[in-house]
Design a protein around this motif. Structure first.
Motif, PDB file in Angstrom:
ATOM      1  N   UNK A  94       0.853  -1.183   0.000  1.00 19.66           N
ATOM      2  CA  UNK A  94       0.000   0.000   0.000  1.00 19.66           C
ATOM      3  C   UNK A  94       0.889   1.234   0.000  1.00 19.66           C
ATOM      4  N   UNK A  95       0.303   2.352  -0.380  1.00 16.64           N
ATOM      5  CA  UNK A  95       1.031   3.620  -0.426  1.00 16.64           C
ATOM      6  C   UNK A  95       1.223   4.128   0.992  1.00 16.64           C
ATOM      7  N   UNK A  96       2.441   4.509   1.293  1.00 15.01           N
ATOM      8  CA  UNK A  96       2.729   5.054   2.614  1.00 15.01           C
ATOM      9  C   UNK A  96       3.367   4.088   3.565  1.00 15.01           C
ATOM     10  N   UNK A  97       3.629   2.849   3.133  1.00 11.73           N
ATOM     11  CA  UNK A  97       4.306   1.891   4.007  1.00 11.73           C
ATOM     12  C   UNK A  97       5.773   2.267   4.127  1.00 11.73           C
ATOM     13  N   UNK A  98       6.315   2.145   5.334  1.00  8.12           N
ATOM     14  CA  UNK A  98       7.704   2.514   5.579  1.00  8.12           C
ATOM     15  C   UNK A  98       8.621   1.410   5.069  1.00  8.12           C
ATOM     16  N   UNK A  99       9.597   1.732   4.244  1.00  8.87           N
ATOM     17  CA  UNK A  99      10.536   0.700   3.772  1.00  8.87           C
ATOM     18  C   UNK A  99      11.401   0.206   4.921  1.00  8.87           C
ATOM     19  N   UNK A 100      11.519  -1.102   5.044  1.00  7.62           N
ATOM     20  CA  UNK A 100      12.273  -1.725   6.127  1.00  7.62           C
ATOM     21  C   UNK A 100      13.307  -2.663   5.539  1.00  7.62           C
ATOM     22  N   UNK A 101      14.521  -2.532   5.996  1.00  9.85           N
ATOM     23  CA  UNK A 101      15.611  -3.413   5.588  1.00  9.85           C
ATOM     24  C   UNK A 101      15.407  -4.751   6.274  1.00  9.85           C
ATOM     25  N   UNK A 102      15.272  -5.825   5.506  1.00  5.24           N
ATOM     26  CA  UNK A 102      14.911  -7.100   6.106  1.00  5.24           C
ATOM     27  C   UNK A 102      15.529  -8.252   5.323  1.00  5.24           C
ATOM     28  N   UNK A 103      15.330  -9.461   5.838  1.00  2.00           N
ATOM     29  CA  UNK A 103      15.811 -10.676   5.202  1.00  2.00           C
ATOM     30  C   UNK A 103      14.857 -11.061   4.062  1.00  2.00           C
ATOM     31  N   UNK A 104      15.431 -11.309   2.888  1.00  2.00           N
ATOM     32  CA  UNK A 104      14.651 -11.680   1.721  1.00  2.00           C
ATOM     33  C   UNK A 104      15.222 -12.950   1.122  1.00  2.00           C
ATOM     34  N   UNK A 105      14.375 -13.669   0.421  1.00  2.00           N
ATOM     35  CA  UNK A 105      14.838 -14.823  -0.344  1.00  2.00           C
ATOM     36  C   UNK A 105      15.481 -14.339  -1.637  1.00  2.00           C
ATOM     37  N   UNK A 106      16.459 -15.120  -2.101  1.00  2.00           N
ATOM     38  CA  UNK A 106      17.134 -14.736  -3.334  1.00  2.00           C
ATOM     39  C   UNK A 106      16.182 -14.803  -4.526  1.00  2.00           C
ATOM     40  N   UNK A 107      15.309 -15.789  -4.519  1.00  2.00           N
ATOM     41  CA  UNK A 107      14.380 -15.966  -5.624  1.00  2.00           C
ATOM     42  C   UNK A 107      12.957 -15.978  -5.098  1.00  2.00           C
ATOM     43  N   UNK A 108      12.066 -15.428  -5.888  1.00  4.46           N
ATOM     44  CA  UNK A 108      10.669 -15.365  -5.505  1.00  4.46           C
ATOM     45  C   UNK A 108      10.053 -16.759  -5.554  1.00  4.46           C
ATOM     46  N   UNK A 109       9.328 -17.110  -4.499  1.00  6.43           N
ATOM     47  CA  UNK A 109       8.685 -18.420  -4.424  1.00  6.43           C
ATOM     48  C   UNK A 109       7.445 -18.410  -5.312  1.00  6.43           C
ATOM     49  N   UNK A 110       7.236 -19.450  -6.128  1.00  8.51           N
ATOM     50  CA  UNK A 110       6.017 -19.501  -6.957  1.00  8.51           C
ATOM     51  C   UNK A 110       4.763 -19.471  -6.097  1.00  8.51           C
ATOM     52  N   UNK A 111       3.709 -18.926  -6.660  1.00  5.85           N
ATOM     53  CA  UNK A 111       2.469 -18.778  -5.909  1.00  5.85           C
ATOM     54  C   UNK A 111       1.884 -20.125  -5.507  1.00  5.85           C
ATOM     55  N   UNK A 112       2.081 -21.121  -6.326  1.00 11.28           N
ATOM     56  CA  UNK A 112       1.519 -22.435  -6.019  1.00 11.28           C
ATOM     57  C   UNK A 112       2.168 -23.063  -4.797  1.00 11.28           C
TER      58      UNK A 112
END
Length: 1112
Positions: free
Chosen positions: A678-696
């Motif tokens: 949503x618009x206005x969310x504060x960007x937060x430095x966080x742990x992310x996966x290298x690759x996006x997990x498929x929706x399934x």
């Protein structure tokens, strides 16, 4: 150039200066046609109508002139009566003929001519085609009766002494007065008050009746008792007041008939007027009338705008708003579109509130109602959303329109807005302070899974309390818990502070530790004078400046504290033995009046350095072995920053990652989320996966082409799960996930998050509820609205109670709509301890406590909270404009470079050598730079509970009694402050009486057999319900093909109680399994870019240099 100039056409004659001087001679030859609009207003009749009727100001002058003429005619009549001699004439002639002098006659004729001419002119201007409608009007007939006879006497002098009822002009004066008031309201552009008009009509009607009766009786009695005007006035007052002395009575029948007529008219007209006045008064009581303009300009007031006002919302606002001393003289104007509730009306009639709270029924979208509330003069406007609406988006839309309306009407009025959904927040970003309910709700639920009872911690911090709750209770934990609940966040300028002025030029951690040691206050953050960002625990490299604004936690603010300097009479050699080295501390303590105890660290020179004792380094031990607790340095260097050695499993060195971290770092990468929900969310430095997990692959209960797992157990998660039971996957869940994946969380502590949109038993078992760390139950929007307000939580409470009975070892965190329903969480009908807490809550509520519910065990333990408890955060922002920013930083909703974050650590057996909270404070400040702000303590509940509690046999109890006594003795030896509650003579006496009674019931030769049978029967009876539930869960798990190894049906935590100690006194003893709340410095603040930047202090550059150092 010549061609171009020749092509330019000349200006028209009307635009030439020469033609303006000489006249527009060429205009007649112009083909254009001049059109004049509104030609009908140029006629003579329309101009007269505009002057006499349409124009408010000129019409007001005409009405005022007419009103003056009528009063003058009545005054001339009174003068004529006073100059007349009623004794002249006989019979009925005094009634027909009167004595009127020539000057008086001339004045009355002049007034009559002017009045008649004005009446005829206004009748002509208001003529609309029906002549009889104009002629038969009562004011026109009265004007004819009073004016035409005088005009006739001009042409017929013999009739100059004819009686003319000029006193009837009082009714025409009343009519002119009403019209004049209407024009007055139109001219000054103010809302017409129906109550004022009705009162004016009533008073004028009553005066006209009395004046008509006085003049009529006096004139008719000229042929009878020859009454004067005063006698007639006396008779009318006595008659209309129903007293009737009888000393003055009418003598002839015409006067008697007039009295009858006037009484009948009064009996008909006056009740109608009184009825209308009473109706308007009742309506005004409902709508609230207006807030006085004079009061708005001389007194201060705030406006509370709500769609529907409930008694709980009102009392929360009033108690929190008026808890601050400087707001006692403020008025609160409530603007609500609905009619006042009966309970609200009853409360507002209490003298305490009736003098300060004004209820206005009206809409914020109407400028007329905003003018009634004097919004343009208000100090602040609070706009609250209706969280009980089924459609929360629609409720937000109404809030947005209200905020826009107030901003349009009063641009300078500060706005305090509460919004429900985060995606609607950007519409009201112009507001001074905004609290988004779902943002705070999900962030607190997330932190409850990492730092237990964070919701309770935040709730206690944002509530105003003096720490008097529970002080009359016999329970020691209630006294400590209630006293520490009075701590709040305050601010002060460093150079003006007694607490922190001496630490100018020192490091932040040095100032925080020594301020806590000396005064009992906890310094948690600062703000530069030239920077709007608040920094929570900026770390030991931050150097305090004189212009810094310090934020601290204390029982009261410094301005309300009295300081008493404790005189020390010690010998010089004793003073030197307390501290050794250049960093020794002063020997005297300054104790604030709020009751916190400032302590000095005891002499440790005679103790062995090998034991777990607090030993401060001496000057000669620089090259020797490092001491247990190092002193907190005034200015930190790089060698003073080390990893936390209190809890090795919770520490992770972010600056120097190990090989294991590099190997596991293949799964995660640190960065910002690629998408914002949503618009206005504060960007937060966080742990992310290298690759996006498929929706399934996001469906845990269904396999896909990438994996074939259908339950949480098959995934083989290393850490325990966090299950979120919600109605929908809204945008607010972003604020639940991000704090749990923030960059400062150790990778090995990241818990898998399972979103459960429906919670039947099968889905619960598939998602791994048997080995979950926490289960978060979010209040469903569809159940927030109910016919009975407090029944909105019924479904949630019963569902959580079912989970509690099925999975007693599961840590369940529940959100409720109404705080009053917290008493039903983990409900036990025959629990004596819960009943005692219920009585305590009632006593605290009678004393006027704002935190009467704080002693409920589920709330104290952080297992339940209501988002409505955070409404006080918005109210406190009026006095403390920094509270929302500090709360967002604590919850991880905002991340400021250089600002710390909230985390926790657990006290283990290896940490008990620290002994006290003050020594822990020093240990943390000197090693990792962490600032402790409180303790989460869990104790055994030693009072009897209900039958739902797990029972064990007497033999098992006898076997474990000795072990438990040893453990209790050891805990009592470690904790001197809780020794009072460890002994329960009543419980021991009851147990001994029960044992003796049991031994007398059976013969001695068969006592053991009968006792064993009785015990087994009792155990079987009490365990049957638990075993039945356990068998139900196990059979269901077997049916689903799940392993039952993780289901621990006998693990129950009902015999423990937990509570929070915010900023406890320095001498508080640490206990095993205490969880300490910490504000840890930003790990990225210490990551240098180069060797040269490693030498520079972080505190000197907060702006651009801080961004470069943190690599954000």
């Amino acid at each position: 150039m010549v061609d171009l100039e020749s092509e330019v056409p000349p200006l028209p004659p009307r635009y030439r200066f020469r033609d303006l001087l000489l006249g527009d001679q060429g205009w007649q030859n112009d083909d254009r046609v001049q059109v004049e609009f509104y030609m009908n207003e140029n006629t003579f009749k329309e101009r007269l109508k505009l002057f006499f009727i349409k124009n408010q100001r000129s019409s007001l002058r005409i009405r005022l002139f007419n009103f003056s003429l009528k009063l003058l005619s009545c005054l001339l009549y009174i003068i004529r009566v006073l100059l007349d001699d009623p004794t002249q004439g006989h019979g009925w002639s005094p009634i027909i003929w009167v004595n009127r002098s020539l000057p008086l006659w001339g004045l009355q004729v002049s007034v009559a001519l002017i009045s008649l001419f004005e009446t005829m002119l206004l009748g002509y201007l208001s003529y609309k085609g029906n002549i009889w409608e104009q002629v038969l009007r009562i004011p026109f007939l009265l004007e004819i009766i009073n004016a035409v006879p005088f005009i006739i006497t001009i042409f017929w002098p013999a009739l100059r002494n004819l009686f003319i009822p000029v006193f009837l002009n009082c009714w025409l004066a009343k009519h002119a007065l009403e019209n004049m008031i209407n024009d007055l309201h139109r001219a000054i552009q103010r809302t017409q008050s129906a109550m004022f008009n009705q009162v004016l009509i009533l008073i004028s009607t009553l005066l006209c009746l009395i004046f008509t009766c006085i003049c009529g009786i006096q004139h008719l009695e000229r042929a009878g008792n020859k009454l004067t005007l005063f006698d007639s006035l006396y008779f009318c007052i006595v008659t209309f007041s129903t007293v009737g002395f009888g000393d003055v009575t009418p003598k002839i029948w015409p006067s008697k008939l007039l009295v009858v007529i006037m009484i009948c008219v009064a009996l008909v007209v006056l009740p109608i007027q009184f009825e209308q006045l009473a109706y308007l008064w009742m309506e005004r009581q409902k709508s609230g009338g207006n807030y006085s303009r004079h009061r708005a300009q001389t007194e201060k007031h705030v406006v509370l705008c709500v769609s529907s006002l409930k008694i709980d919302l009102l009392m929360d606002f009033l108690n929190e708003f008026y808890a601050h001393p400087r707001l006692q003289d403020y008025y609160v104007v409530i603007l609500c579109p609905t009619e006042m509730d009966v309970q609200v009306r009853r409360v507002l009639q209490i003298p305490m509130w009736s003098q300060r709270v004004i209820y206005l029924q009206g809409s914020v979208l109407k400028d007329q109602d905003l003018l009634r509330a004097k919004m343009d003069d208000a100090e602040a406007c609070f706009i609250l959303s209706s969280r009980c609406e089924v459609d929360r988006t629609a409720a937000d839309h109404q809030t947005i329109l209200r905020a826009w309306a107030v901003k349009d009407f009063a641009p300078k009025c500060p706005l305090y807005v509460q919004i429900l959904k985060p995606e609607n927040k950007f519409h009201i970003k112009f507001a001074d302070h905004v609290v988004c309910e779902e943002e705070f709700k999900y962030a607190m639920l997330a932190l409850n899974c990492i730092c237990p009872a964070t919701s309770t911690l935040i709730t206690l911090l944002v509530h105003t309390s003096r720490g008097q709750e529970g002080q009359q209770s016999p329970e020691q934990w209630q006294k400590m818990y209630g006293r520490c609940s009075g701590n709040e966040v305050y601010h002060i300028n460093l150079e003006d502070s007694t607490f922190f002025a001496e630490y100018e030029g020192k490091s932040f951690t040095y100032a925080s530790f020594h301020a806590h040691k000396k005064f009992g206050v906890c310094l948690i953050g600062v703000r530069r004078e030239d920077n709007k960002n608040i920094l929570l625990n900026p770390g030991p490299r931050y150097i305090m400046s004189a212009t810094d604004i310090c934020f601290y936690i204390n029982i009261t603010k410094e301005e309300n504290s009295a300081f008493k300097k404790q005189e020390q009479h010690r010998k010089n050699n004793e003073s030197k033995s307390y501290y050794h080295g250049p960093s020794r501390l002063p020997l005297h303590s300054v104790i604030a009046s709020m009751g916190t105890v400032a302590i000095d660290l005891q002499d440790t020179g005679c103790r062995s350095s090998s034991g777990p004792t607090l030993t401060l380094p001496s000057e000669g031990s620089k090259n020797g072995r490092r001491s247990s607790i190092a002193p907190v340095l005034e200015v930190a260097d790089s060698s003073s920053l080390q990893a936390c050695d209190l809890l090795s499993d919770q520490s992770e060195d972010e600056t120097t990652p190990s090989d294991d971290d590099i190997s596991t770092g293949l799964e995660y990468a640190k960065g910002y989320p690629p998408y914002s929900p949503y618009i206005g969310s504060s960007p937060t430095f966080c742990h992310l996966l290298h690759e996006k997990v498929p929706f399934c692959c996001l469906r845990l209960d269904k396999g896909c082409q990438h994996n074939y797992y259908e339950d949480a157990k098959a995934y083989g998660f290393k850490n325990k799960l966090i299950i979120v039971a919600a109605e929908t996957a809204g945008n607010g869940l972003y604020n639940f996930i991000v704090p749990l994946r923030a960059y400062y969380r150790p990778k090995k502590e990241l818990n898998p998050i399972v979103l459960l949109l429906d919670n039947p038993l099968d889905d619960l078992l598939r998602c791994g509820v048997t080995f979950a760390a926490n289960m978060v139950v979010v209040d469903k929007e569809s159940t927030m609205s109910a016919e009975e307000d407090y029944m909105a939580d019924a479904k949630t409470i019963v569902n959580v109670q079912t989970l509690f009975r099925l999975f007693s070892s599961l840590s369940i965190i529940t959100e409720l709509t109404h705080p009053a329903n917290m008493r039903f969480m983990q409900f036990r009908a025959k629990d004596c301890y819960s009943l005692a807490l219920s009585k305590l809550e009632k006593k605290e509520r009678e004393k006027g406590s704002n935190l009467a519910f704080m002693f409920r065990l589920p709330f104290a333990a952080g297992r339940v909270f209501s988002i409505s408890m955070l409404d006080t955060l918005l109210y406190q922002s009026f006095v403390k404009d920094y509270m929302i920013s500090i709360t967002r930083l604590l919850l991880g909703l905002d991340t400021t470079p250089g600002s710390g974050f909230l985390c926790s650590m657990k006290i283990t057996e290896d940490d008990l050598w620290i002994r006290t909270y003050a020594r822990l404070y020093q240990k943390l400040c000197s090693s990792t730079g962490d600032i402790p702000i409180g303790i989460y303590r869990t104790e055994s509940q030693k009072l009897t509970t209900s039958e739902s509690q797990i029972s064990i046999s007497v033999e098992e109890w006898e076997d474990t009694k000795d072990t438990k006594e040893q453990i209790n003795n050891r805990n009592n030896h470690r904790n001197s402050t809780s020794s009072d509650q460890s002994d329960h003579p009543l419980l021991r006496r009851k147990s001994m009486q029960w044992a003796r009674r049991l031994s007398r019931k059976v013969p001695k030769h068969s006592g053991k057999t009968a006792e064993k049978i009785s015990q087994q029967r009792m155990s079987l009876y009490k365990r049957s319900e638990r075993q039945e539930l356990a068998e139900l869960v196990k059979n269901r798990m077997k049916h689903l093909g799940l392993s039952t190894a993780g289901y621990d049906e006998m693990n129950d935590h009902q015999n423990t109680l937990s509570y929070i100690l915010i900023n406890p006194s320095p001498d508080t003893r640490l206990e095993l399994n205490d969880v300490v709340y910490l504000i840890r410095p930003d790990p990225l603040a210490y990551v240098p870019n180069s060797a040269s930047s490693r030498k520079n202090s972080f505190c000197n550059t907060i702006g651009q240099d801080a961004r470069e150092e943190t690599q954000l």
